[in-house]
Each structure stands twice: as structure tokens, then as C-alpha cells.
Design a protein around this motif. Structure first.
Motif, mmCIF file in Angstrom:
data_model
loop_
_atom_site.group_PDB
_atom_site.id
_atom_site.type_symbol
_atom_site.label_atom_id
_atom_site.label_comp_id
_atom_site.label_asym_id
_atom_site.label_seq_id
_atom_site.Cartn_x
_atom_site.Cartn_y
_atom_site.Cartn_z
ATOM 1 N N THR A 33 127.891 50.129 64.401
ATOM 2 C CA THR A 33 126.543 49.819 64.851
ATOM 3 C C THR A 33 126.551 48.435 65.485
ATOM 4 O OG1 THR A 33 125.827 48.822 62.755
ATOM 5 C CG2 THR A 33 125.467 51.201 63.039
ATOM 6 N N SER A 34 125.531 48.176 66.246
ATOM 7 C CA SER A 34 125.324 46.888 66.901
ATOM 8 C C SER A 34 123.981 46.353 66.427
ATOM 9 C CB SER A 34 125.315 47.089 68.426
ATOM 10 O OG SER A 34 124.642 46.044 69.068
ATOM 11 N N SER A 35 123.968 45.187 65.818
ATOM 12 C CA SER A 35 122.695 44.631 65.344
ATOM 13 C C SER A 35 121.725 44.447 66.507
ATOM 14 C CB SER A 35 122.915 43.314 64.605
ATOM 15 O OG SER A 35 123.482 42.337 65.467
ATOM 16 N N PHE A 36 122.242 44.012 67.650
ATOM 17 C CA PHE A 36 121.392 43.824 68.827
ATOM 18 C C PHE A 36 120.754 45.147 69.245
ATOM 19 C CE2 PHE A 36 120.809 44.162 73.399
ATOM 20 C CZ PHE A 36 119.967 43.089 73.657
ATOM 21 N N ALA A 37 121.566 46.185 69.382
ATOM 22 C CA ALA A 37 121.056 47.472 69.856
ATOM 23 C C ALA A 37 120.053 48.077 68.881
ATOM 24 C CB ALA A 37 122.219 48.433 70.094
ATOM 25 N N ILE A 38 120.320 47.980 67.596
ATOM 26 C CA ILE A 38 119.390 48.548 66.619
ATOM 27 C C ILE A 38 118.090 47.758 66.601
ATOM 28 C CG2 ILE A 38 119.003 48.866 64.142
ATOM 29 C CD1 ILE A 38 121.857 49.938 63.975
ATOM 30 N N ALA A 39 118.174 46.442 66.641
ATOM 31 C CA ALA A 39 116.956 45.631 66.683
ATOM 32 C C ALA A 39 116.121 45.970 67.915
ATOM 33 C CB ALA A 39 117.309 44.142 66.662
#
Length: 125
Positions: A33-39
Motif C-alpha cells: 500500500t501507499s500511504s499517499f494513495a490511500i490518504a
């Protein structure tokens, strides 16, 4: 030994259940997962702006809806005191993920977390 394989393990970033399932269907062997993409998928900026419980719930949905190994980006684990760090890492691990990408600094202050923080995570694991 898993670290000495002839073929590199490629981690494909997913940002929701649909992307995780599409990546799995395409033949990937693992997910990240990517914190940026999920946020951003939730309308938040990166840097732990997505509330902790919402992030935890969302990552759980991805975990429940794919059979692939999953490693998650948890930024600095929404931590302040070491007790919070340990408790939060434990909650992320309880999702049944195979790996965690942990940033050893707080985004807003750019300060490096002390070795005690790293020791606390190892204690949880």
C-alpha cells in the motif's frame, strides 16, 4: 531462504479493494500500500492526515479482499509516546499483514524517532 531468490519480488501498490483485486487478477505475487494513495483516495493529504481508525479499517478491507501477501505503509504509525507507537503497530500487525513500511521520522517535524521507538516496535513483533 526468501531473501535469496532468483527472481525479484515486485510489490505493486494498491489504494483500495478494487485496485488490490485487479493487481491480484493480473498475476502479482504480493501487494503493497501507499500511504499517499490511500490518504488521497479518502480526500486527505499524506502525512497521517487520514484518521488512524479510518486507515486501520481501510487497510483491513484490502487485507480481507485479497489472498496475496500484503505489506502496508503506516508512515510513523500515528505515534507520539512509545506506548502509543507499540499499541498502533500491534493493531496494524493484527490485520494479518506480512510486512510494514515504517518511516522513522515524524512528517510534520522531520525529526528522527529515537532508537527506543525502534526497540518498541521490535518488542511488539
Amino acid at each position: 531462504m526468501p531473501h535469496f531468490q532468483e527472481e525479484a519480488l515486485i510489490l505493486y501498490n494498491c489504494w483500495n479493494v478494487a485496485s488490490a483485486q485487479a493487481i491480484e487478477k493480473a498475476g502479482a505475487r504480493a501487494l503493497a500500500t501507499s500511504s499517499f494513495a490511500i490518504a488521497r483516495a479518502w480526500g486527505f493529504d499524506d502525512g497521517e492526515q487520514l484518521p488512524f481508525q479510518q486507515n486501520l479499517w481501510f487497510l483491513e478491507q484490502i487485507r480481507r479482499n485479497t489472498t496475496l501477501p500484503l505489506t502496508i505503509d503506516i508512515e510513523a504509525a500515528y505515534s507520539g509516546p512509545l506506548e502509543t507507537l507499540a499499541a498502533n503497530v500491534a493493531q496494524f500487525l493484527n490485520l494479518g499483514v506480512q510486512g510494514i513500511n515504517f518511516e522513522d521520522r515524524k512528517q510534520d517535524t522531520l525529526c528522527v524517532l529515537p532508537n527506543k521507538a525502534k526497540e518498541s516496535i521490535l518488542f511488539v513483533i
